[in-house]
Design an enzyme around this catalytic site. Structure first.
Site, PDB file in Angstrom:
ATOM      1  N   LYS A   1      10.615   0.538  13.175  1.00 14.47           N
ATOM      2  CA  LYS A   1       9.670  -0.422  13.752  1.00 14.47           C
ATOM      3  C   LYS A   1       9.505  -0.218  15.245  1.00 14.47           C
ATOM      4  O   LYS A   1       8.412  -0.390  15.780  1.00 14.47           O
ATOM      5  CB  LYS A   1      10.134  -1.861  13.482  1.00 14.47           C
ATOM      6  CG  LYS A   1       9.884  -2.333  12.063  1.00 14.47           C
ATOM      7  CD  LYS A   1      10.100  -3.832  11.958  1.00 14.47           C
ATOM      8  CE  LYS A   1       9.925  -4.305  10.527  1.00 14.47           C
ATOM      9  NZ  LYS A   1      10.252  -5.734  10.376  1.00 14.47           N
TER      10      LYS A   1
ATOM     11  N   LYS B   1       5.254   3.409  -1.575  1.00 16.31           N
ATOM     12  CA  LYS B   1       5.498   2.066  -2.088  1.00 16.31           C
ATOM     13  C   LYS B   1       4.285   1.175  -1.775  1.00 16.31           C
ATOM     14  O   LYS B   1       3.712   1.285  -0.688  1.00 16.31           O
ATOM     15  CB  LYS B   1       6.757   1.534  -1.372  1.00 16.31           C
ATOM     16  CG  LYS B   1       7.259   0.205  -1.861  1.00 16.31           C
ATOM     17  CD  LYS B   1       8.565  -0.157  -1.159  1.00 16.31           C
ATOM     18  CE  LYS B   1       8.714  -1.661  -1.110  1.00 16.31           C
ATOM     19  NZ  LYS B   1       9.917  -2.097  -0.401  1.00 16.31           N
TER      20      LYS B   1
ATOM     21  N   LYS C   1       1.406  -3.703   2.308  1.00 16.47           N
ATOM     22  CA  LYS C   1       0.323  -4.128   3.176  1.00 16.47           C
ATOM     23  C   LYS C   1       0.042  -3.070   4.251  1.00 16.47           C
ATOM     24  O   LYS C   1      -1.103  -2.704   4.499  1.00 16.47           O
ATOM     25  CB  LYS C   1       0.736  -5.453   3.822  1.00 16.47           C
ATOM     26  CG  LYS C   1      -0.287  -6.061   4.733  1.00 16.47           C
ATOM     27  CD  LYS C   1      -1.245  -6.931   3.977  1.00 16.47           C
ATOM     28  CE  LYS C   1      -2.270  -7.490   4.961  1.00 16.47           C
ATOM     29  NZ  LYS C   1      -3.518  -7.831   4.312  1.00 16.47           N
TER      30      LYS C   1
END
Ligand code: TRP
Length: 332
Positions: free
Chosen positions: A115, A194, A197
């Site tokens: 991240k 996967k 969003k």
């Protein structure tokens, strides 16, 4: 704690529209667990604010996720569902845990490394994210945590915090176990990563039939099947693997045979899938529509969940304060 029933805790990020990956990978399993365990689930908005966000949009997303969870079958009679920020003890316990956490371990977390590459400013909150997650779980002394494989490291970290704290201040927090694999791992429309969003490869959980069709239509199938009269291989086709959840076995077998013989095309196969998804999710869609028409009811159920969660959280926090030599709250 209900005697004899182990306590489950899990959290879900309020990250926009719920999709089939959320449903088959987590939510369905969460609902099933409520029959066997004492389940506490939280929409983790305090985690969501560790990356850039808009306050109004966050509120809306929290509401939407709540609607989806209630509609999918989480029943307030049978579990606790609440919004994390409504229970201030999460942030308080996190502070206490900050003080027993070595800095080096935080910066080595895989999710943090991923991240932090994607944000302009790396906040201390993003670094401390796993400490807040440990606080979420340990605040309820939960022993079971249903999560995906990607959360294994955070769970191990939670166990370590419990051990460190217990060593310093006395045995109190149980070490929780991850329950991995309860849900299914669902690939996205690209058939490669996967469903998520952020990958923009999702099928909406609460979509109307037309929206479901619009997404399923674009799904990648067996890449070797280019023309209608090329035979396909269902074993390598992600659309076929989704049929497992929505199409009965006999029809599925027929599709497989016809795909291999090139007597059914991908568009028709996708049509059947889209219809199956729409039909299976129809009752959830209907309940969600009803809940959206009564937002007060949704807010009430969440508030009630927060009150029940908080009663447990308060007790744990008071004990942790006491053992750490801190003062009890002034107004009690
Ligand atoms: N980090 C989890 C995720 O991204 C969400 C989460 C927050 C969570 N707190 C939790 C999961 C506590 C399990 C238990 O999916």
């Amino acid at each position: 704690m209900t005697p004899g029933k182990a306590r489950v805790f899990s959290g879900i990020q309020p990250s926009g529209d719920l999709h089939l990956g959320n449903y088959l990978g987590a939510i369905q399993n969460w609902v099933e667990l409520t029959d066997r365990y004492e389940c506490i689930y939280s929409i983790v908005d305090l985690h969501a604010i560790t990356i850039p966000y808009e306050p109004e949009a966050l509120k809306q997303r929290v509401f939407d996720v709540a609607v989806g969870l209630f509609a999918a079958g989480l029943d307030p009679e049978n579990c606790i569902l609440f919004v994390q920020s409504a229970v201030p003890e999460h942030a308080q316990l996190e502070w206490l845990f900050n003080t027993v956490t070595p800095l080096g371990e935080l910066s080595r977390m895989t999710q943090f490394k991923d991240k932090s590459e994607r944000v302009e400013m790396i906040s201390a909150g993003l670094l401390n994210y796993p400490i807040l997650q440990a606080a979420d779980i340990l605040l309820y002394q939960a022993t079971l945590v249903p999560v995906g494989e990607d959360q294994r490291q955070h769970l191990e970290f939670t166990r370590e915090i419990a051990r460190k704290w217990n060593t310093r201040f006395g045995e109190y927090f149980p070490e929780p176990q991850p329950m991995i694999g309860g849900g299914k791992k669902i690939l996205g429309l690209d058939g490669a990563s996967k469903m998520s969003k952020s990958q923009n490869n999702t099928i909406p959980m609460l979509g109307e039939p037309e929206e479901i069709w619009a997404t399923v239509r674009t799904a990648v199938t067996d890449p070797a099947r280019v023309r209608l009269d090329d035979p396909g291989d269902p074993d390598v086709c992600n659309v076929f693997s989704l049929h497992e959840f929505f199409t009965d076995p006999a029809e599925r077998e027929e599709i497989a045979v016809r795909c291999r013989a090139a007597t059914i095309g991908c568009v028709d196969c996708k049509r059947i899938l889209a219809d199956g998804i729409s039909a299976k999710l129809a009752p959830i869609r209907e309940r969600a529509r009803e809940l959206r028409e009564h937002p007060d009811r949704v807010h009430e159920m969440l508030a009630d969940g927060a009150v029940r969660a908080r009663a447990i959280a308060r007790t744990t926090l008071a004990e942790a304060y006491e053992r750490m030599g801190l003062e009890p709250p002034a107004d009690e």
